[in-house]
Design an enzyme around this catalytic site. Structure first.
Site, PDB file in Angstrom:
ATOM      1  N   LYS A  83      44.931  -8.703  -0.597  1.00 55.49           N
ATOM      2  CA  LYS A  83      43.771  -9.581  -0.428  1.00 55.49           C
ATOM      3  C   LYS A  83      44.065 -10.548   0.719  1.00 55.49           C
ATOM      4  O   LYS A  83      45.103 -11.233   0.722  1.00 55.49           O
ATOM      5  CB  LYS A  83      43.543 -10.341  -1.732  1.00 55.49           C
ATOM      6  CG  LYS A  83      42.139 -10.850  -1.938  1.00 55.49           C
ATOM      7  CD  LYS A  83      42.015 -11.348  -3.378  1.00 55.49           C
ATOM      8  CE  LYS A  83      40.685 -11.972  -3.647  1.00 55.49           C
ATOM      9  NZ  LYS A  83      40.676 -12.651  -4.950  1.00 55.49           N
TER      10      LYS A  83
HETATM   11  C1  E4P Z   1      37.520 -13.368  -6.381  1.00 57.57           C
HETATM   12  O1  E4P Z   1      38.226 -12.571  -5.834  1.00 57.57           O
HETATM   13  C2  E4P Z   1      37.929 -14.720  -6.729  1.00 57.57           C
HETATM   14  O2  E4P Z   1      39.203 -14.636  -7.321  1.00 57.57           O
HETATM   15  C3  E4P Z   1      37.021 -15.366  -7.746  1.00 57.57           C
HETATM   16  O3  E4P Z   1      35.953 -14.520  -8.096  1.00 57.57           O
HETATM   17  C4  E4P Z   1      36.611 -16.752  -7.402  1.00 57.57           C
HETATM   18  O4  E4P Z   1      35.794 -17.244  -8.441  1.00 57.57           O
HETATM   19  P1  E4P Z   1      35.476 -18.792  -8.600  1.00 57.57           P
HETATM   20  O5  E4P Z   1      34.567 -19.194  -7.493  1.00 57.57           O
HETATM   21  O6  E4P Z   1      34.809 -18.900  -9.936  1.00 57.57           O
HETATM   22  O7  E4P Z   1      36.795 -19.521  -8.532  1.00 57.57           O
END
Ligand code: E4P
Length: 217
Positions: A83
């Site tokens: 990522k």
């Molecule tokens: C996605 O890859 C992120 O880890 C996640 O969905 C972020 O979510 P949040 O905005 O609720 O922290």
């Protein structure tokens, strides 16, 4: 549509993986911090619990650092997806990993133009953050619709991974918008099974069945 769990909570993951409905897992530096455990250990454990893609995010913000960290993460298991942040260096690193045949997830995407650049960089997944856009008064789900149209216009095979999903209604809307995957916190995943009329109907059926005094076996 693939359903991913957005978590580093091993107990929650084990419980939901047992349903056979968890297609993958996403994590981020905040979720790793929340686990209170070393990142490499947590990611390796998660990769052993699900067969599908497990996104592990680099902490470096420079290209060289991203490459080094990404390679170390990719070596943990064959289902690790690197990522990377939606930045210049992140996209150059994405192109490098694409050439090496290593899967990537470009995260923190907040516009269709950013998604276009991620797709042109050969990202396996791009993660538009629906909830965080809603939080600042923008149309998070509108972005999923826009990216779907752009990717279909040019036949990009980068998958749209709707992220920052906060409610079952978000999951419904993402499925209508044509997201390839959604990643949801465990509580939202649990809520997907439920409907008050299912519970009420089952209660009624069981009550009537008990009165009938019958047995199937
Ligand atoms: C996605 O890859 C992120 O880890 C996640 O969905 C972020 O979510 P949040 O905005 O609720 O922290």
């Amino acid at each position: 549509m693939q359903l991913f769990l957005d978590t580093t909570d091993i107990d929650a993951l084990k419980g939901l993986a047992a349903t056979g409905l968890v297609d993958g897992v996403t994590t981020n530096p905040s979720l790793i911090a929340k686990s209170g455990r070393p990142m490499l250990e947590v990611i390796a454990e998660i990769c052993g619990l699900v067969e599908g893609p497990v996104s592990a995010e680099v902490a470096a913000t420079d290209y060289e650092g991203m490459l080094n960290e990404g390679l170390k993460l990719a070596a943990l298991a064959s289902n690790v997806v690197i990522k990377l942040p939606m930045t210049r260096d992140g996209l150059i690193a994405t192109q490098h990993f694409a050439r090496e045949g290593i899967q990537t997830n470009v995260t923190l995407c907040f516009s269709s133009n950013q998604a276009l650049l991620a797709a042109k960089s050969g990202a396996t997944f791009v993660s538009p953050f629906v909830g965080r856009l809603d939080d600042v008064g923008e149309d998070g789900m509108g972005l999923i619709h826009d990216i779907r149209a752009v990717f279909d216009n040019y036949a990009f095979d980068t998958e749209i991974l709707a992220a920052s999903i906060r409610t079952p209604a978000h999951v419904h809307a993402a499925s209508i918008a044509g997201a390839d995957a959604v990643t949801v916190p465990p509580a939202v995943f649990e809520a997907l099974f439920k409907h008050p009329l299912t519970e009420k109907g089952l209660e009624q059926f069981m009550s009537d069945w008990a009165k009938a005094g019958q047995s199937i076996l």
